[in-house]
Design an enzyme around this catalytic site. Structure first.
Site, PDB file in Angstrom:
ATOM      1  CB  CYS A  83      -0.935   0.012   1.203  1.00 29.43           C
ATOM      2  SG  CYS A  83      -1.357  -1.599   1.825  1.00 29.43           S
ATOM      3  CG  HIS A 332      -6.083   3.205   0.642  1.00 26.37           C
ATOM      4  ND1 HIS A 332      -4.863   3.619   0.161  1.00 26.37           N
ATOM      5  CD2 HIS A 332      -5.816   2.135   1.456  1.00 26.37           C
ATOM      6  CE1 HIS A 332      -3.900   2.841   0.648  1.00 26.37           C
ATOM      7  NE2 HIS A 332      -4.457   1.933   1.435  1.00 26.37           N
TER       8      HIS A 332
END
Lengths: 385, 135, 351
Positions: A83, A332
């Site tokens: 991420c 995100h």
């Protein structure tokens, strides 16, 4: 090391871009950043991405994006730290320019999450965890963070609703960001009644899955001055690692990689946490925001949630975070988020954050996390008047 | 897990076998060959007793693919008696009965099934410690 | 001469039970399939959880047996699992169990199959293996997660559970083998063909020509060979497919209700198939005293019975409490409804 600045930014809205491919999303952001910088052809391109192989069956993004962006021939790479991939691309570009390998580099983060089903996306995200000893036991990425949150609540005596200010603040800030995915404020009551995903984490503790791409053009400070662009300097850049599996840490509630990378970046910038005007932290989950605040030194251990409860993380507070919605509400798109953070910090430092503008800010921190605290990259950005 | 991935780690998973660092004596699970605490080589086999306590837990409502059969289920960080934490599912317990500090013990269970035709993955789960037989 | 006995003294040196905690009350089967009719042959049956099968249950029973035997698992020369519900048609349960308990790699691992007699068949062979001197210790397990077609009368009883026995030299035994008889004939009372999920059975045929003929013959011939009468035994345990059969077998052989009571588990857990008489024997060892003789008779469709006489030794009291008693497993009960049972036992078509 040479002085390094960010001379261009670009981003697509975070959304479900059914009609735009992985590659085209990246091209849009790269072209926008180059246009903003007034640069036609950078020497290097770093593409931060996590899930292209799993969800779009595509690797080799460096060459692919360079070619489609009209940059065929330049040096280009895909960078992966789960991420945190976007922030890693920024750091690679920073090192290339600072170290003298090139004068102008582009860092792009891109994620195309809707090319897979939600189940496939969930499974692919779990690859950020330890494949053999976390994911094989049926832990989603959410569940791993839920283990941290449960323990945090136990050790420090918080209730779930105490985490509400993180999500409420993020949604409030996203409501006026045209690039954000969730542009509606949420109430405390909505937060409390939210559906559990992996107890105690609920839907409203969690960032949203979406498609998006963001890019920055990074150049030597000297070139930035010569071009006469609004100058935002990269005053500090650092990364650090911890174990991938949470169970391999002696203190699971302390993000040691966040601590190390932020201390290094602050030291490089010659400032302390107290000097930071705002921070774009990795609020993938409300607990992650709390642990990041503590590891970076913005709050003592166990007081990250108290800081939020005290209103200090809002735009009017002592340390505004997620000023344009954060991972929580801007969305995100995992491998792109680290670049979105940098783009948004530059917007703030340039005075281009619209109604979300923080008056008079000079120093911003961005911090991106790959995995549940495993690989953490921090940047300190400074406005040069 | 692929067949080789499963096979390579099946003994550790079935018997809870890890390592002990000959230098700093830290007990390691999963086995990893270089001690994360003192960075010395650690390849000495160590069998864990299988008892521990719940360090943290979560009720997974949305299960990843292959794990739907037991959903919703409780996952936990378990602090083993010998020191290390590990990640595992809890079984034979109702979610509302789980608490941090709960004594648990290792059992072997079916972990995941790809399909009716596929390999059955066996491994460790933990359950509340059974009361021992009355003396 | 039907009596079988190895030339060396051998016996049980450790035993361990396992019964899963879930129970399906017979009233639930009646509610869904036979409203108004009272056909329930037991009160409830034990049901394995969604993450349990013959492998996982065998491992726990084996660990309990090892705890009582206190031998290093690597000393087991054989690990044998008898079951009609091996999780794989091809791929041995026994090798997984042996790996989990630390008995690999020098071990004769094998799976046995003879309907409900598969466990005692493995036990009989383990006695021979140890009795011949080929290996000092052998593990025999009878374990099942028995299958039954929804709505079939078998659904009331087809249950999960079983027990593990470690056979070793006589001087280490908690129960010494006094002799055994195995009795088998061709008998089409119950079968399941490959690729079938559920067995077929002969209904009332399974009684007289099947269960009773073999059970009674094996028991009678063993007692005759050893010169015993029912009064010589403190306890007897028979295969328990339902409430009636073992009780009737006891009456016909001349055993009292008191002699079979402690080993009669069928009302509370159903028919654990290959685990049934093995669990009953475990329950008896939980309460028996040194000097007690136990008659133990299995029955497996197809059909055959193994009958054993065990003589309890002084060693039992000390070892009994090194692992959970059979009664612990029998008494831990979480009732489930039919829907939960259907989900746990894969009775819903998912794809």
């Amino acid at each position: 090391m040479r002085d390094v600045a960010i001379i261009g930014i670009g981003q697509t809205p975070v959304s479900e871009h059914w009609d735009i491919s992985l590659c085209d999303l990246a091209v849009q952001a790269v072209k926008a950043a180059l246009l903003d910088a007034g640069i036609e052809r950078p020497e290097m391109l770093f593409v931060g991405n996590m899930l292209s192989a799993a969800l779009s069956r595509q690797q080799n993004l460096g060459a692919l994006v360079a070619d489609h962006a009209g940059l065929r021939g330049i040096e280009a790479y895909k960078v992966e730290t789960a991420c945190g991939s976007g922030a890693a691309a920024v750091r690679m570009a920073y090192m290339a320019v600072a170290g003298g390998a090139c004068d102008v580099a582009v860092a792009c983060g891109v994620e195309k999450m809707t090319d897979g089903t939600p189940e496939e996306a969930t499974a692919a995200l779990a690859e950020a965890a330890d494949a053999l000893y976390e994911a094989t036991h049926g832990l989603s990425f959410v569940a791993i963070n839920a283990l941290l949150m449960q323990r945090y609540m136990f050790e420090y005596g918080y209730r779930h609703e105490d985490f509400g200010p993180f999500s409420i603040n993020a949604h409030e800030n996203a409501s006026t960001n045209p690039n954000a995915m969730f542009r509606r404020p949420i109430t405390r009551e909505q937060f409390v009644r939210s559906r559990p995903i992996a107890d105690p984490i609920t839907l409203l503790d969690s960032s949203g899955i979406g498609d998006g791409s963001a890019a920055v053009v990074i150049a030597t400070g000297e070139l930035a001055t010569r071009l006469g662009r609004p100058v935002v300097r990269i005053a500090g850049s650092a990364g650090a690692t911890d174990s991938v599996a949470v169970h391999d840490r002696r203190e699971p509630l302390f993000f040691s990689a966040a601590h190390t990378s932020s201390q290094r970046a602050l030291a490089q910038a010659g400032v302390t946490a107290a000097d930071i005007d705002f921070a774009e932290l990795h609020d993938a989950f409300s607990i992650t925001a709390a642990l990041s605040l503590e590891a970076c030194g913005f709050a003592p251990r166990g007081k990250g949630v108290a800081l939020a409860l005290g209103g200090e993380i809002s735009r009017q507070g002592r340390l505004p975070i997620s000023t344009l919605g954060g991972l929580k509400a801007r969305g995100h798109p995992v491998g792109a988020s680290g670049v979105y953070q940098v783009v948004e910090a530059v917007q703030q430092l340039r005075g281009q954050a619209g109604s979300n503008q923080l008056p008079g800010c000079r120093l911003g921190m961005t911090q991106s996390i790959g995995g549940s605290g495993a690989n953490i990259i921090t940047h300190i950005l400074e406005r040069i008047s | 897990m692929s067949i080789p991935m499963y096979w390579r780690t099946s003994h550790q998973r079935l018997a809870l076998t890890g390592e002990v660092c000959p230098t700093c004596e830290a007990k390691l699970f999963p086995p990893r060959d270089i001690c994360p605490h003192c960075n010395s080589p650690a390849k000495t086999r160590f069998d864990f007793c299988g008892r521990g306590t719940v360090y943290s837990y979560s009720l997974v409502n949305v299960a990843p693919r292959g794990f739907e059969r037991c959903a919703p289920y409780v996952v936990a960080l378990v602090a083993l008696e010998e020191g290390p934490l590990l990640t595992a599912q809890l079984t034979e317990t109702d979610p509302q009965d789980v608490f941090i500090g709960m004594p648990v013990e290792m059992v072997t269970r079916r972990m995941r099934e790809g399909s009716e035709q596929g390999l059955i993955e066996y491994g460790y789960k933990f359950r509340p410690c059974m009361e021992r037989a009355e003396a | 001469m039907p009596l079988m006995k190895p030339t060396m003294d051998v016996g049980i040196i450790g035993y361990g039970a396992y019964v899963p905690r879930y129970r399906l009350p017979a009233s639930e089967v009646s509610r869904v399939w036979h409203p108004g009719g009272d056909r329930a042959p037991v009160e409830q049956k034990a049901v394995a959880g969604p993450d349990e099968d013959t492998v996982t249950m065998s491992i726990e029973a084996a660990r309990n047996a090892l705890a009582r035997a206190e031998i290093a698992p690597a000393r087991l020369g054989a690990v044998w699992v008898g079951s009609e519900s091996h999780p794989y048609a091809v791929k041995p349960t026994s090798a997984i169990v042996a790996e989990a308990i630390g008995a690999t790699p020098h071990v004769l691992a094998g799976d046995w199959q003879f309907a409900c007699k598969a466990g005692t068949e493995a036990l009989q062979a383990a006695l021979a293996l140890v009795g011949s001197g080929m290996t000092p210790y052998a593990l025999a397990i009878g374990m099942d997660t028995a299958q039954s077609r929804p709505g079939d009368v078998l659904e009331y009883t087809a249950a999960a559970g079983g027990a593990a026995y470690i056979v070793g030299p006589g001087d280490e035994a908690v129960a010494l083998l006094q002799g055994s008889v195995s009795f088998a004939t061709e008998n089409p009372d119950f079968w399941r063909r490959p690729q079938q999920n559920y067995p077929e059975h002969g209904g009332r045929f399974t009684g007289e020509p099947s269960y009773f003929r073999h059970t009674l013959a094996a028991a009678t011939e063993l007692m005759e060979a050893l010169g015993r009468t029912p009064q010589d035994y403190a306890y007897a345990v028979f295969h328990q497919p339902n409430r009636r059969f073992p009780r009737e077998a006891a009456v016909r052989l001349g055993f009292s209700a008191e002699q079979i009571k402690a080993g009669l588990l069928v009302d509370r857990i159903g028919n654990a198939y290959a685990g049934s008489s093995m669990l009953g024997l475990g329950a008896l060892l939980d309460v028996a005293n040194p000097g007690d003789r136990v008659l133990h008779v299995s029955y497996g469709s197809g059909a055959g019975s193994d009958a054993f006489e065990w003589l309890v030794t002084d060693g039992l009291h000390e070892r009994r409490h090194r692992a959970p008693l059979t009664s612990y497993y029998v008494n831990r009960v979480q009732e489930i409804d039919y829907a939960t049972y259907a989900r746990y036992r894969n009775k819903l078509q998912m794809e």
